[in-house]
Every structure is written in structure tokens, then in C-alpha cells.
Enzyme design. Structure first.
Site, short mmCIF file in Angstrom:
data_model
loop_
_atom_site.label_atom_id
_atom_site.label_comp_id
_atom_site.label_asym_id
_atom_site.label_seq_id
_atom_site.Cartn_x
_atom_site.Cartn_y
_atom_site.Cartn_z
N GLU A 163 0.80 -1.21 0.00
CA GLU A 163 0.00 0.00 0.00
C GLU A 163 0.85 1.28 0.00
O GLU A 163 0.82 2.06 0.96
CB GLU A 163 -0.94 0.01 1.22
N GLU A 359 -4.99 -8.64 0.84
CA GLU A 359 -5.63 -8.33 2.13
C GLU A 359 -7.10 -8.11 1.88
O GLU A 359 -7.51 -7.43 0.93
CB GLU A 359 -5.10 -7.03 2.76
O1 IFM Z 1 -3.77 -3.11 9.22
C1 IFM Z 1 -3.77 -2.60 7.92
C2 IFM Z 1 -2.61 -3.15 7.15
O2 IFM Z 1 -1.39 -2.87 7.76
C3 IFM Z 1 -2.58 -2.55 5.77
N1 IFM Z 1 -3.86 -2.68 5.12
C4 IFM Z 1 -5.03 -2.29 5.85
C5 IFM Z 1 -5.04 -2.96 7.21
C6 IFM Z 1 -6.29 -2.54 7.98
O3 IFM Z 1 -6.33 -1.16 8.15
#
Ligand code: IFM
Length: 464
Positions: A163, A359
Site C-alpha cells: 500500500e 488483504e
Molecule cells: O492493518 C492494515 C494493514 O497494515 C494494511 N492494510 C489495511 C489494514 C487494515 O487497516
């Protein structure tokens, strides 16, 4: 009929969110160690110095993964454990830790999916300018090569960044993530250097591990216009969130809506000749982190706590986010169709490039427990089930989605929200570190073991 292999099912974590042990084995300081010391930076005043103590509890975490029956584990390597100063001296004890983790996973039939950078920049590199400085991209490439030298004989699939939008725009524009700078121009410079460092890091990994597949993990989102939303603001939000990453990777271009001097040719710009050519085509695979869509409307003055920061889109015409219920405790709208939309977009822009949902998950109150004391979390099960159905739909239509990772294996340090948000399949007692699987863990385990088909959820998520 799709010819894809069965969908790989895994879970994800990141170093600073679970490891703790911030002074162990010669680890250097990261920007998050420093940022969390700032009064008010983290909602509950906490930090990741202990987190889930996973650095010392690798065996416990591996046992959880085995119990869960997943085929893959996504974790991140902490740069300050490998190079405490971000450059030069290599700390072998830090590398030993990840070496043992990789061996432990492989011995259990679980594929390791390391991410090289999940936001823990060595503080000395931030002191030297951080991601707005080109030098940081060059140092990242060195670091990537060092890790690949050690793990590249066993790790075949790598991610460079997690990200990068968060690193650049939450870290350098909104200032709500480390290093907490509020400098819009620097955020755009950081964005370019993050992408450049991805390309350079991939080259470094492949130089020592030729067969490695090196991808990048992006948090993409559909951006919808509310009836009163300014089309220019919608286009700008979409460009910062999605186009700024996908366009350079796909075509070596930068969205025309983004007119920050940092991205334009000229003395204040950071995009040097050859950079974009290097970035174009540099993703062997793309990881999509998907949680929520964005709805852009006109500001009304009643936007507090919508879970997304407008300052992270510098240069946009005035706008506000308008998430629609149901919301998670992060304030994020639940919309599984957005995952399909995002996967379709990436597949269109980068045809043939393998995709992974790196994710997906949700924070819910987790305030209901069964007689056995375990968190009973039907909201999370429904969320995961609905989003997995979207993944299956994407695959059925021919999109090359190979793996799906739940965020997260366990409740952990949720950055500026501290420990107030729980995303895990496993609860972690903050005082004893005892790990207790939630009901969603049993559900995902049944799915991973093929004992449970993916069928429509029994109940829909509660609304907030
Ligand atoms: O916890 C975070 C992660 O580190 C990166 N993506 C989003 C998740 C939830 O906010």
C-alpha cells in the site's frame, strides 16, 4: 470453465503490527517507533513495541497457521532488523529470524509470501529525507537484494511494497501515519520514489533469485460520485488512489489530473528521464488490498469520523467521503461488489498479470462471546464469505486471481488506531499474549480444508 489452479487461501500480518521485540537482535529504530512517541499520534496512546510478541512466538503462530489449514502466509520483513541504519551494516540476526520463519512455513507445507516494506522505514533514512528523497529508493534496492540473497533460494513470490498510497499520502500529506509530515508536494515525490524503488527492488531480487516473481501490493478502491459530488474531485481522488499506481505500472504514464509540480518535468520535479520506462511492466503480479469503496460528495460539515482522510488527496477540489451503512468499526462501508470492480480494473489495465487479493477483512466490535469464551463473529464470517464470493466470480469470468489472504491472522497494532480495532481471526490477550481463535477462524479453517463450500452467508453484517 476456468483453467486456474484452486484459489490459494492464506492470512496476512506485518512486522510492526505483530512482532514487538523492537530492541531485539540489533534492530534499529523505524519511523513508527518514533511516530508513536508523538502525543496524540495513536488513538489509545499505544505502540508496536510489544504488539503480539510474534518475534518470540514464531512457533505459536506457525501452530495457528497449521490449525487453520492455510496454504500461504503473508508477512513482512522489517528493514530495520536487516539494516538497522537503513544502509550499510547488515544484521545477520535479523535475517536469521526470517530465514527460520521461511523454513518453518515450508516445513509445514505453507508458502511464504514476504513483503519487503510494510511501512517501517529505518529512522536514519527518514532523517536523511525519507521517501520524498530519491536516495531512499536506491537504498531500498540494496536492502531488497540483501534479503533476496538470504531467502531467495526458497522464496519464489515476493512483494516489494504494501500500500504505497498509505506511505506517501497518509505519511507525508495527511500526516496521520509515520513520519507524520503534512507536505503535499513531498507526498507526490514519495509516491514516485516508492514506485521507482519497487522497480529497482525487483531488479535487485531477480539479480540474485532469477526465477523470483516480484509484485507490488496496492490498496485500490472504486471511487463513486454522490449526486452532489464535484466530478473533478472524483477524478482526483480516483487518480491519487488508483491511477497514480496503475498508470505508471501499466503504461509508464502519470494521470493528467495530477498536476503536482513534483510529478511534472522541471526543476521541482522528481521524475527523471528513464524512471517511468523502468516502472512500466515491472509488476510480475499485482496484490490488491480491498476493504471498501469510496463515495465522493460535497462537504457538509458533518463528516467527522468517516474513516478516510480528505487531506490524503492533496490538490482535490473540496469534497467529503460519504460511506453508506453497513459500516465496520473503522467507519468503512461494506461492499463486496467493489472487490470485483477493482479486480476487473487491474486485469483490464494489466492484461495477463497474475492477481492476488493480498488483504481483505473487517474490524467489528467482537463483543459477543460463546459459552467457550471465544469471540462469536458472524459479521466477520459474512464479510469474508461475501468477498470470497466476489473473488470466485472474478475467477469464473477468467480473471487470473491466484490467492486470497485474510487480514489478519490475529488482532494486532492497527497503526493510528492502536489496539482499538480488531481484524483478526484470532484474539490476542494484550497482557498474556494468549491466542484464542474466534468463530471466524473455525469457519475459515473449514473452508481451507475444503470441508465447507462457499455458499451465500446465513446473515448479513450488522449495521452501525
Ligand atoms: O492493518 C492494515 C494493514 O497494515 C494494511 N492494510 C489495511 C489494514 C487494515 O487497516
Amino acid at each position: 470453465m476456468s483453467s486456474l489452479p484452486p484459489l490459494g487461501l492464506g492470512t496476512a500480518t506485518s512486522a510492526y503490527q505483530v512482532e514487538g521485540a523492537v530492541r531485539a537482535d540489533g534492530r534499529g529504530r523505524s519511523v513508527w517507533d518514533v511516530f508513536t512517541e508523538r502525543p496524540g499520534a495513536v488513538k489509545d496512546g499505544s505502540d508496536g513495541s510489544v504488539a503480539c510478541d510474534s518475534y518470540a512466538r514464531v512457533a505459536d503462530d506457525l501452530a495457528l497457521l497449521v490449525e487453520l489449514g492455510v496454504t500461504a502466509y503473508r508477512f513482512s520483513v522489517a528493514w530495520p532488523r536487516v539494516q538497522p541504519a537503513g544502509r550499510g551494516q547488515v544484521e545477520q540476526r535479523g535475517l536469521d529470524h526470517y530465514d527460520a520463519m521461511v523454513d518453518g512455513l515450508l516445513a509445514r507445507g505453507i508458502r511464504p509470501f514476504p513483503t519487503l516494506y510494510h511501512w517501517d522505514l529505518p529512522q536514519p533514512l527518514e532523517d536523511a529525507g525519507g521517501w520524498p528523497a530519491r536516495e531512499t529508493a536506491l537504498r531500498f534496492a540494496d536492502y531488497a537484494g540483501i534479503v533476496a540473497e538470504r531467502l531467495g533460494d526458497r522464496v519464489t513470490t515476493w512483494a516489494t511494497h504494501n500500500e504505497p498510497w498509505c506511505t506517501a499520502f497518509l505519511g507525508y500529506a495527511a500526516g496521520v501515519f509515520a513520519p507524520g509530515r503534512r507536505e503535499p508536494g513531498s507526498a507526490y515525490a514519495a509516491a514516485h520514489h516508492l514506485l521507482l524503488s519497487h522497480a529497482l527492488g525487483r531488479e535487485a531480487v531477480r539479480a540474485v533469485a532469477g526465477a523470483a516473481e516480484v509484485g507490488i501490493v496496492l490498496n485500490l478502491a472504486p471511487v463513486h460520485r454522490e449526486p452532489d459530488g464535484d466530478p473533478a474531485a472524483v477524478a482526483h481522488v480516483d487518480a491519487v488512489q488508483n491511477g497514480l499506481w496503475l498508470d505508471p505500472l501499466a503504461r509508464g504514464t502519470i494521470p493528467q489530473t495530477l498536476t503536482s509540480p513534483a510529478l511534472l518535468p522541471g526543476p521541482r520535479g522528481v521524475v527523471l528521464p528513464g524512471d517511468l520506462e523502468r516502472v512500466r511492466g515491472s509488476a510480475d503480479w499485482v496484490g490488491v488490498n480491498y476493504y471498501t469503496p469510496f463515495r465522493v460528495g460535497a462537504p457538509t460539515g458533518a463528516e467527522a469520523g468517516v474513516g478516510q482522510d480528505v487531506d490524503a488527496y492533496p490538490g482535490a477540489a473540496p469534497f467529503a467521503f460519504r460511506p453508506r451503512p453497513p459500516l465496520t468499526t473503522m467507519g468503512w462501508e461494506v461492499d463486496p461488489s467493489g472487490l470485483l470492480t477493482v479486480l476487473e480494473r487491474v486485469a483490464t489495465e494489466l492484461p495477463g498479470v497474475p492477481l492476488r487479493v493480498t488483504e481483505n477483512g473487517a474490524a467489528f466490535p467482537d463483543d459477543v462471546r460463546g459459552a467457550d469464551g471465544r469471540v462469536d463473529d458472524p459479521d466477520r464470517i459474512a464479510y469474508l464469505q461475501q468477498h470470497l464470493a466476489a473473488v470466485e466470480q472474478a475467477r469464473a469470468s477468467g480473471l487470473p486471481v491466484l490467492d486470497y489472504f485474510v487480514w489478519s491472522l490475529m488482532d494486532n497494532f492497527e497503526w493510528a488506531q492502536g489496539y482499538t480495532q480488531t481484524f483478526g481471526l484470532v484474539s490476542v490477550a494484550r497482557t498474556t499474549q494468549q491466542r484464542t481463535p474466534k468463530r471466524s477462524f473455525a469457519w475459515y479453517a473449514a473452508l481451507a480444508r475444503g470441508a465447507q463450500p462457499l455458499s451465500p452467508p446465513a446473515s448479513s453484517p450488522r449495521t452501525k
